[in-house]
Motif scaffolding. Structure first.
Motif, PDB file in Angstrom:
ATOM      1  N   MET A 157       0.841  -1.175   0.000  1.00 20.26           N
ATOM      2  CA  MET A 157       0.000   0.000   0.000  1.00 20.26           C
ATOM      3  C   MET A 157       0.887   1.239   0.000  1.00 20.26           C
ATOM      4  O   MET A 157       1.664   1.452   0.898  1.00 20.26           O
ATOM      5  CB  MET A 157      -0.881  -0.014   1.243  1.00 20.26           C
ATOM      6  N   GLU A 158       0.775   2.061  -0.988  1.00 17.61           N
ATOM      7  CA  GLU A 158       1.551   3.290  -1.096  1.00 17.61           C
ATOM      8  C   GLU A 158       0.931   4.366  -0.214  1.00 17.61           C
ATOM      9  O   GLU A 158      -0.279   4.443  -0.059  1.00 17.61           O
ATOM     10  CB  GLU A 158       1.570   3.778  -2.545  1.00 17.61           C
ATOM     11  N   HIS A 159       1.776   5.191   0.321  1.00 20.26           N
ATOM     12  CA  HIS A 159       1.337   6.323   1.131  1.00 20.26           C
ATOM     13  C   HIS A 159       1.436   7.565   0.258  1.00 20.26           C
ATOM     14  O   HIS A 159       2.484   7.850  -0.286  1.00 20.26           O
ATOM     15  CB  HIS A 159       2.253   6.445   2.349  1.00 20.26           C
ATOM     16  N   HIS A 160       0.371   8.303   0.096  1.00 22.99           N
ATOM     17  CA  HIS A 160       0.373   9.470  -0.778  1.00 22.99           C
ATOM     18  C   HIS A 160       0.448  10.744   0.053  1.00 22.99           C
ATOM     19  O   HIS A 160      -0.227  10.879   1.060  1.00 22.99           O
ATOM     20  CB  HIS A 160      -0.880   9.477  -1.654  1.00 22.99           C
ATOM     21  N   HIS A 161       1.261  11.658  -0.389  1.00 21.03           N
ATOM     22  CA  HIS A 161       1.437  12.929   0.289  1.00 21.03           C
ATOM     23  C   HIS A 161       1.919  13.965  -0.710  1.00 21.03           C
ATOM     24  O   HIS A 161       2.281  13.642  -1.827  1.00 21.03           O
ATOM     25  CB  HIS A 161       2.436  12.808   1.441  1.00 21.03           C
ATOM     26  N   HIS A 162       1.941  15.216  -0.256  1.00 23.54           N
ATOM     27  CA  HIS A 162       2.399  16.302  -1.119  1.00 23.54           C
ATOM     28  C   HIS A 162       3.857  16.597  -0.819  1.00 23.54           C
ATOM     29  O   HIS A 162       4.211  16.965   0.296  1.00 23.54           O
ATOM     30  CB  HIS A 162       1.543  17.546  -0.882  1.00 23.54           C
ATOM     31  N   SER A 163       4.730  16.424  -1.801  1.00 24.92           N
ATOM     32  CA  SER A 163       6.150  16.714  -1.639  1.00 24.92           C
ATOM     33  C   SER A 163       6.418  18.170  -1.977  1.00 24.92           C
ATOM     34  O   SER A 163       5.820  18.734  -2.888  1.00 24.92           O
ATOM     35  CB  SER A 163       6.983  15.808  -2.549  1.00 24.92           C
ATOM     36  N   HIS A 164       7.329  18.768  -1.226  1.00 25.65           N
ATOM     37  CA  HIS A 164       7.710  20.160  -1.422  1.00 25.65           C
ATOM     38  C   HIS A 164       9.140  20.209  -1.951  1.00 25.65           C
ATOM     39  O   HIS A 164       9.919  19.290  -1.750  1.00 25.65           O
ATOM     40  CB  HIS A 164       7.649  20.923  -0.096  1.00 25.65           C
ATOM     41  N   SER A 165       9.493  21.326  -2.587  1.00 20.05           N
ATOM     42  CA  SER A 165      10.874  21.531  -3.024  1.00 20.05           C
ATOM     43  C   SER A 165      11.177  23.021  -2.994  1.00 20.05           C
ATOM     44  O   SER A 165      10.270  23.859  -2.917  1.00 20.05           O
ATOM     45  CB  SER A 165      11.102  20.969  -4.430  1.00 20.05           C
ATOM     46  N   GLY A 166      12.457  23.355  -3.036  1.00 19.83           N
ATOM     47  CA  GLY A 166      12.885  24.747  -3.081  1.00 19.83           C
ATOM     48  C   GLY A 166      12.343  25.572  -1.931  1.00 19.83           C
ATOM     49  O   GLY A 166      12.327  25.138  -0.780  1.00 19.83           O
ATOM     50  N   ALA A 167      11.898  26.792  -2.253  1.00 20.45           N
ATOM     51  CA  ALA A 167      11.384  27.709  -1.238  1.00 20.45           C
ATOM     52  C   ALA A 167      10.152  27.125  -0.548  1.00 20.45           C
ATOM     53  O   ALA A 167       9.937  27.350   0.643  1.00 20.45           O
ATOM     54  CB  ALA A 167      11.059  29.057  -1.859  1.00 20.45           C
ATOM     55  N   GLY A 168       9.362  26.353  -1.283  1.00 20.51           N
ATOM     56  CA  GLY A 168       8.182  25.724  -0.695  1.00 20.51           C
ATOM     57  C   GLY A 168       8.543  24.719   0.384  1.00 20.51           C
ATOM     58  O   GLY A 168       7.828  24.575   1.374  1.00 20.51           O
ATOM     59  N   LEU A 169       9.666  24.033   0.204  1.00 19.22           N
ATOM     60  CA  LEU A 169      10.131  23.072   1.202  1.00 19.22           C
ATOM     61  C   LEU A 169      10.560  23.806   2.468  1.00 19.22           C
ATOM     62  O   LEU A 169      10.197  23.404   3.579  1.00 19.22           O
ATOM     63  CB  LEU A 169      11.286  22.224   0.658  1.00 19.22           C
ATOM     64  N   ALA A 170      11.317  24.884   2.328  1.00 14.68           N
ATOM     65  CA  ALA A 170      11.755  25.662   3.492  1.00 14.68           C
ATOM     66  C   ALA A 170      10.545  26.231   4.240  1.00 14.68           C
ATOM     67  O   ALA A 170      10.497  26.208   5.473  1.00 14.68           O
ATOM     68  CB  ALA A 170      12.703  26.776   3.064  1.00 14.68           C
ATOM     69  N   GLU A 171       9.557  26.687   3.487  1.00 19.47           N
ATOM     70  CA  GLU A 171       8.348  27.234   4.105  1.00 19.47           C
ATOM     71  C   GLU A 171       7.577  26.135   4.846  1.00 19.47           C
ATOM     72  O   GLU A 171       7.115  26.337   5.962  1.00 19.47           O
ATOM     73  CB  GLU A 171       7.464  27.869   3.036  1.00 19.47           C
ATOM     74  N   ALA A 172       7.450  24.962   4.229  1.00 18.05           N
ATOM     75  CA  ALA A 172       6.756  23.836   4.882  1.00 18.05           C
ATOM     76  C   ALA A 172       7.503  23.407   6.141  1.00 18.05           C
ATOM     77  O   ALA A 172       6.883  23.068   7.158  1.00 18.05           O
ATOM     78  CB  ALA A 172       6.623  22.662   3.912  1.00 18.05           C
ATOM     79  N   ALA A 173       8.837  23.439   6.096  1.00 14.31           N
ATOM     80  CA  ALA A 173       9.642  23.079   7.271  1.00 14.31           C
ATOM     81  C   ALA A 173       9.422  24.084   8.392  1.00 14.31           C
ATOM     82  O   ALA A 173       9.246  23.702   9.559  1.00 14.31           O
ATOM     83  CB  ALA A 173      11.115  23.020   6.890  1.00 14.31           C
ATOM     84  N   GLN A 174       9.405  25.364   8.054  1.00 10.72           N
ATOM     85  CA  GLN A 174       9.176  26.398   9.060  1.00 10.72           C
ATOM     86  C   GLN A 174       7.799  26.230   9.703  1.00 10.72           C
ATOM     87  O   GLN A 174       7.667  26.290  10.925  1.00 10.72           O
ATOM     88  CB  GLN A 174       9.302  27.792   8.446  1.00 10.72           C
ATOM     89  N   VAL A 175       6.781  25.993   8.899  1.00 11.73           N
ATOM     90  CA  VAL A 175       5.420  25.809   9.422  1.00 11.73           C
ATOM     91  C   VAL A 175       5.371  24.598  10.350  1.00 11.73           C
ATOM     92  O   VAL A 175       4.805  24.663  11.447  1.00 11.73           O
ATOM     93  CB  VAL A 175       4.406  25.662   8.259  1.00 11.73           C
ATOM     94  N   ALA A 176       5.994  23.493   9.933  1.00  9.93           N
ATOM     95  CA  ALA A 176       5.995  22.283  10.754  1.00  9.93           C
ATOM     96  C   ALA A 176       6.734  22.514  12.072  1.00  9.93           C
ATOM     97  O   ALA A 176       6.282  22.055  13.133  1.00  9.93           O
ATOM     98  CB  ALA A 176       6.626  21.126   9.988  1.00  9.93           C
TER      99      ALA A 176
END
Length: 153
Positions: A1-20
């Motif tokens: 069973m695959e787990h589906h999620h939204h992957s981030h990259s670049g500035a979006g990844l840094a922003e997602a990391a900050q939010v988390a």
């Protein structure tokens, strides 16, 4: 069973990391941002020493590996990074808003580590541990071999 999620990259990844990080009740300091940026810039798993060297170069001042280790431990605990245990190295988690067990496929030739999700496999590992009377906290599944590029050579 695959787990589906939204992957981030670049500035979006840094922003997602900050939010988390902030959601976890932690501050997103300039040093944490610098360490995360350095970690995310590596194509392969990076050691704390690799990251300290990159941050030192970027900032024009020496940053101690011990400081980087503490930040990386916080990142792992906050789901911003994953530790590749067998390499004592780290990779940025490109989906920090999604908590799950992960599997690394590690190429012994080029060092590339590919992250994949298989919730049924990790569920079975946890169930086997429980059946043996063990209380699993964090399954670590790493498969060593050769990646598609190196196997084709």
């Amino acid at each position: 069973m695959e787990h589906h999620h939204h992957s981030h990259s670049g500035a979006g990844l840094a922003e997602a990391a900050q939010v988390a990080m902030e959601r976890a009740g932690e501050q997103w300091t300039p040093m944490r941002a610098a360490v995360f940026g350095a970690l995310a810039s590596f194509e392969k798993p990076a050691s704390a020493y690799d990251i300290a060297e990159k941050v030192s170069q970027d900032q024009g001042r020496r940053v101690a590996a011990n400081s980087v280790y503490r930040i990386l431990d916080l990142f792992v605990g906050s789901n911003l990074a994953r530790r590749v245990e067998s390499a004592n190295a780290y990779v940025a988690n490109d989906h920090p808003d999604c908590v799950h067990d992960c599997i690394f496929l590690i190429c012994d030739e080029c060092g590339q580590a590919t992250h994949m999700d298989d919730d049924s496999l990790s569920k079975n590992v946890r169930a086997a541990a429980k059946k043996a009377g063990f209380a699993p906290v964090r399954p670590v599944i790493e498969v060593h071999g050769r990646c598609e590029d190196c196997a084709g050579d």
